[in-house]
Scaffold this motif. Structure first.
Motif, short mmCIF file in Angstrom:
data_model
loop_
_atom_site.label_atom_id
_atom_site.label_comp_id
_atom_site.label_asym_id
_atom_site.label_seq_id
_atom_site.Cartn_x
_atom_site.Cartn_y
_atom_site.Cartn_z
N GLU A 1 0.83 -1.21 0.00
CA GLU A 1 0.00 0.00 0.00
C GLU A 1 0.86 1.26 0.00
O GLU A 1 0.55 2.24 -0.69
CB GLU A 1 -0.92 -0.01 1.22
CG GLU A 1 -2.03 -1.05 1.15
CD GLU A 1 -2.77 -1.18 2.47
OE1 GLU A 1 -2.59 -0.29 3.34
OE2 GLU A 1 -3.51 -2.16 2.65
N LYS B 1 1.44 6.41 -7.10
CA LYS B 1 0.25 7.08 -7.60
C LYS B 1 0.23 8.57 -7.23
O LYS B 1 -0.48 9.35 -7.87
CB LYS B 1 -1.00 6.37 -7.07
CG LYS B 1 -1.18 4.99 -7.70
CD LYS B 1 -2.46 4.31 -7.25
CE LYS B 1 -2.60 2.96 -7.94
NZ LYS B 1 -3.88 2.29 -7.59
N LYS C 1 -7.77 2.80 -13.85
CA LYS C 1 -7.80 2.66 -12.39
C LYS C 1 -8.45 1.35 -11.96
O LYS C 1 -8.03 0.72 -10.99
CB LYS C 1 -8.55 3.85 -11.75
CG LYS C 1 -7.77 5.15 -11.84
CD LYS C 1 -8.41 6.25 -11.00
CE LYS C 1 -9.72 6.74 -11.61
NZ LYS C 1 -10.26 7.90 -10.86
N SER C 2 -9.44 0.91 -12.72
CA SER C 2 -10.12 -0.35 -12.37
C SER C 2 -9.22 -1.56 -12.60
O SER C 2 -9.44 -2.62 -12.01
CB SER C 2 -11.40 -0.50 -13.20
OG SER C 2 -11.11 -0.79 -14.56
N ASP D 1 -5.97 -1.57 -11.92
CA ASP D 1 -4.80 -1.50 -11.05
C ASP D 1 -4.80 -2.58 -9.97
O ASP D 1 -5.86 -3.00 -9.47
CB ASP D 1 -4.76 -0.13 -10.33
CG ASP D 1 -4.10 0.94 -11.17
OD1 ASP D 1 -3.59 0.63 -12.25
OD2 ASP D 1 -4.11 2.11 -10.73
N LYS E 1 -4.65 -3.74 -6.37
CA LYS E 1 -5.21 -3.12 -5.17
C LYS E 1 -4.33 -3.45 -3.96
O LYS E 1 -3.70 -4.47 -3.91
CB LYS E 1 -6.65 -3.61 -4.94
CG LYS E 1 -7.60 -3.27 -6.09
CD LYS E 1 -7.70 -1.77 -6.30
CE LYS E 1 -8.79 -1.42 -7.30
NZ LYS E 1 -8.43 -1.76 -8.70
#
Length: 321
Positions: free
Chosen positions: A131, A138, A316-317, A319, A321
């Motif tokens: 993260e 990003k 973005k969808s 990427d 997570k």
């Protein structure tokens, strides 16, 4: 590093070439702790660390350590050996430097180190490290123009190889939303290297995307950010201009200056250049800047398409997570 004894090796993946001669094993000089109770082996380097520390960060290692050892498992100094197939010793040195930090905060994480941490944090599920690295990338390569303008720059590549690393990592790990800005910034800073295939570490597909994007963005900026330079478009002189002859001459001087740039420069995401205001009256300066800023918004929306990519929302969808 000092030599480490050979051992029967416990593997995380099956060995495909059992007959290949293994290089001599060495112990990490930095990450070989006397109180460690597990040995990780990446390539020919062994690291003696603590199961509890790995388990705290990684669900993969936590689950692995719950499994009983085979009765005939060979041990080194009382520790089982986990061979990490496909990993590099350098990547693990970087990751262990984060797990066992020597400094309180590392704000300027270089792209190569970020790549190593992301690569391993995805494979072995180190969620907090993943993260943090994703957030850094990003923030550096955002998906909105407002974020780009207010960018806090958590790290900044100082050479083309830094951008090459980021772009390759985006493909490898699956962080597609950073590609449009990464490509654009690379074009701004390292155009000469992209034009010479012998001087770039980009893959053929990424180099093609950059060259395609460069041609598309040059065309796009003519009708958006730099449309105020087109005197036939009637943006300038401004309707309230009181020195139209001087303002037209100032615009023509800028056009001549730009024509001397080889290769032609991109003005897609750059801030307005106050040097362009020289010789123009205040109403013309205001109008030119308005056209430029509106053009940046349009260019941003069309940035992914310029490189042959889906739109921002789809990127973005896709990427990690």
């Amino acid at each position: 590093m000092e030599d480490a004894p050979r051992t029967k090796r416990r593997r995380t993946e099956s060995t495909t070439d059992a007959t290949a001669e293994a290089p001599p094993l060495v112990r990490s000089a930095e990450y070989w702790f006397d109180d460690g109770n597990i040995i990780l082996q990446a390539e020919s380097t062994q690291f003696r660390v603590a199961k509890s520390v790995l388990s705290m960060h990684s669900s993969v290692f936590r689950d692995m350590f719950l499994l009983p050892l085979p009765s005939d498992e060979a041990m080194v100094e009382g520790c089982a050996v986990v061979v990490l197939q496909g990993d590099t010793a350098l990547d693990w040195i970087v990751l262990l430097g984060v797990i066992y930090p020597k400094r309180l905060v590392d704000k300027a994480l270089h792209p190569t180190r970020t790549a190593a941490i992301l690569r391993l944090s995805k494979k072995y599920d180190f969620p907090l490290f993943r993260e943090d690295c994703l957030k850094r990338l990003k923030t550096k390569f955002p998906t909105t123009l407002d974020e780009f303008i207010s960018n806090s720059w958590p790290f900044l590549p100082t050479e083309s190889s830094g951008y090459f690393t980021v772009i390759s990592l985006a493909r490898e790990i699956g962080i597609y939303s950073i590609l449009p800005v990464a490509y654009t910034v690379l074009l701004d800073d390292c155009m000469a290297k992209i034009l010479d295939p012998k001087d770039t570490d980009l893959s053929a597909s990424d180099r093609l995307a950059c060259l395609l994007g460069y041609a598309n963005l040059l065309e796009l900026q003519g009708s958006t950010t730099l449309a105020w330079l087109n005197l036939g478009a009637k943006h300038l002189p401004s309707p309230t201009c009181r020195q139209s002859t001087k303002c037209v001459a100032a615009v023509k001087d800028i056009i001549v200056t730009r024509s001397n740039n080889h290769p032609p420069l991109l003005y897609i995401l750059d801030d307005w250049d106050e040097a362009w205001e020289s010789g123009m009256c205040q109403p013309c300066r205001k109008k030119a800047k308005e056209v430029y800023e509106a053009g940046r918004e349009t260019c941003w929306d069309k940035l992914p398409a310029a490189f042959g990519l889906p739109d921002w929302e789809e990127l973005k969808s896709l990427d990690l997570k």
